[in-house]
Enzyme design. Structure first.
Site, mmCIF file in Angstrom:
data_model
loop_
_atom_site.group_PDB
_atom_site.id
_atom_site.type_symbol
_atom_site.label_atom_id
_atom_site.label_comp_id
_atom_site.label_asym_id
_atom_site.label_seq_id
_atom_site.Cartn_x
_atom_site.Cartn_y
_atom_site.Cartn_z
ATOM 1 C CG ASP A 190 -12.222 5.565 -6.945
ATOM 2 O OD1 ASP A 190 -12.516 4.490 -6.395
ATOM 3 O OD2 ASP A 190 -11.353 5.683 -7.835
ATOM 4 C CD GLU A 193 -4.501 5.559 -9.325
ATOM 5 O OE1 GLU A 193 -4.828 4.659 -10.145
ATOM 6 O OE2 GLU A 193 -5.132 5.778 -8.277
ATOM 7 N NE ARG A 200 -3.848 0.129 0.739
ATOM 8 C CZ ARG A 200 -4.783 -0.256 -0.126
ATOM 9 N NH1 ARG A 200 -4.912 0.384 -1.259
ATOM 10 N NH2 ARG A 200 -5.559 -1.292 0.130
ATOM 11 C CG HIS A 202 -2.726 2.678 -8.069
ATOM 12 N ND1 HIS A 202 -2.761 3.339 -6.862
ATOM 13 C CD2 HIS A 202 -3.993 2.218 -8.260
ATOM 14 C CE1 HIS A 202 -3.976 3.275 -6.353
ATOM 15 N NE2 HIS A 202 -4.748 2.627 -7.160
HETATM 16 O O1 TA6 Z 1 -7.130 3.840 -8.330
HETATM 17 C C1 TA6 Z 1 -8.225 3.945 -7.460
HETATM 18 C C2 TA6 Z 1 -8.722 2.553 -7.105
HETATM 19 O O2 TA6 Z 1 -9.179 1.864 -8.227
HETATM 20 C C3 TA6 Z 1 -9.820 2.699 -6.034
HETATM 21 O O3 TA6 Z 1 -11.071 2.364 -6.555
HETATM 22 C C4 TA6 Z 1 -9.343 1.752 -4.929
HETATM 23 O O4 TA6 Z 1 -9.847 0.465 -5.143
HETATM 24 C C5 TA6 Z 1 -7.832 1.858 -5.112
HETATM 25 O O5 TA6 Z 1 -7.665 1.782 -6.525
HETATM 26 C C6 TA6 Z 1 -6.994 0.884 -4.323
HETATM 27 O O6 TA6 Z 1 -7.125 -0.387 -4.808
HETATM 28 P P1 TA6 Z 1 -6.328 -1.565 -4.012
HETATM 29 O O7 TA6 Z 1 -6.692 -2.812 -4.731
HETATM 30 O O8 TA6 Z 1 -4.864 -1.234 -4.084
HETATM 31 O O9 TA6 Z 1 -6.827 -1.481 -2.585
#
Ligand code: TA6
Length: 311
Positions: free
Chosen positions: A218, A277, A73, A173
């Site tokens: 989001d 991102e 994360r 991301h």
């Molecule tokens: O990029 C945003 C997103 O798609 C959100 O919807 C949220 O799900 C985030 O990614 C984090 O995703 P993850 O699978 O890393 O918890």
């Protein structure tokens, strides 16, 4: 390649070294005259980049598990071959597999490391695996090139090695570290269409000249090649993100309620992060003809905002 072999093949004394976490994740650590950085071979996951004299640029959750097969994360997760939950496409009716695809939890191979001036250049590759084959991806190669110095350049190239078309979505991301997510301003997306994932993926347009976060946000912004500036008054800096080969920019912050649902994020963690991102998702997804390749690139630099500068 085990730790000793990595060190033997790629170490650069005083600049690039290798270590392993208690859970066995191998990582490269960089300390150069221009920056420090850290990247894990799992997911080719850049977890930190800190130009000399600047604060760390990326947010990294202190609750990240750093365990094999678990996404980290923070930093720059590499999202491939689908974004979010897998959904049927013109080429495949499948909807199985992990959220955000498999690339960020697979073991990548370090293929190249060199120092050029003050910049460290790394190349990592990902080839098909038992996991990717089980998910229908068996003839591709990912090549990830990083140039780490006073600025950061990330290039993700997808190669279609099959005789059939290859469909994919991708994203760098990126989790940026911010002083307070409620105080930042995101420039560059005015008038741009986006999918509002907090409102049933409704198509909307950002009317405001500057995006300020006031709740869970989001948004995949579509069909945009614009550079973005993340203005952070508390950190007195402006993070500039330029891109090429990308038509989607995703902005995400879970805010308090959704953050509480994420076991690998502290309850207050959402205040210190903002995802901007560099991606190709939804209508911007890419289909490569046999033998074709595509590169998604982000160029990131940090400007001190001590003296206010025009965007
Ligand atoms: O990029 C945003 C997103 O798609 C959100 O919807 C949220 O799900 C985030 O990614 C984090 O995703 P993850 O699978 O890393 O918890």
């Amino acid at each position: 390649m085990d730790l000793n072999a990595l060190a033997q093949h790629f170490s650069i004394p005083g600049i690039l070294s290798f270590s392993q976490t208690e859970h066995g994740l191998r990582r490269a650590s960089i300390s150069s005259p221009a920056c420090s950085a850290e990247i894990y071979l799992q997911g080719a996951h850049l977890t930190q980049w800190q130009p000399k004299g600047a604060k760390p640029v990326f947010f990294l959750s202190e609750r990240s598990q750093f365990e094999s097969g678990k996404a980290i994360r923070g930093g720059v997760p590499i999202i491939f071959p689908w974004f979010g939950n897998r959904t049927p496409t013109a080429l495949s009716q499948r909807s199985d597999g992990p959220s955000h695809g498999f690339a960020r939890t697979e073991e990548w191979t370090l293929a190249f490391a060199a120092l050029a001036g003050d910049e460290v250049h790394l190349t990592l590759t990902l080839d098909p695996s038992e996991t990717s084959r089980s998910l229908g991806y068996d003839q591709f190669q990912l090549v990830y090139q990083l140039s780490l110095g006073a600025e950061l350049r990330l290039r993700l190239t997808v190669r279609n090695l099959s005789s059939e078309p290859l469909w994919f979505e991708d994203a760098l991301h990126t989790y940026f570290a911010v002083g307070d997510a409620r105080e930042i301003a995101i420039h560059g997306l005015a008038g741009t269409r986006y999918l509002d994932k907090t409102d049933h993926f409704k198509v909307k347009v950002q009317d405001e000249p500057v995006l300020r976060l006031t709740g869970r946000t989001d948004r995949p912004y579509l069909d945009t090649v614009a550079a973005v500036d993340l203005e952070d008054p508390l950190y007195a800096r402006r993070i500039h993100v330029e891109k090429s080969g990308s038509r989607t920019t995703v902005v995400w912050n879970p805010w308090a309620a959704s953050a509480a649902q994420l076991p690998d994020l502290t309850p207050e963690g959402w205040l210190q992060m903002a995802c901007v991102e560099t991606a190709n998702v939804a209508a911007d997804a890419i289909t490569l003809a046999p033998g074709e390749q595509h590169t998604t690139e982000a160029r990131i630099l940090v400007r001190s905002d001590a003296i206010r500068q025009p965007c």
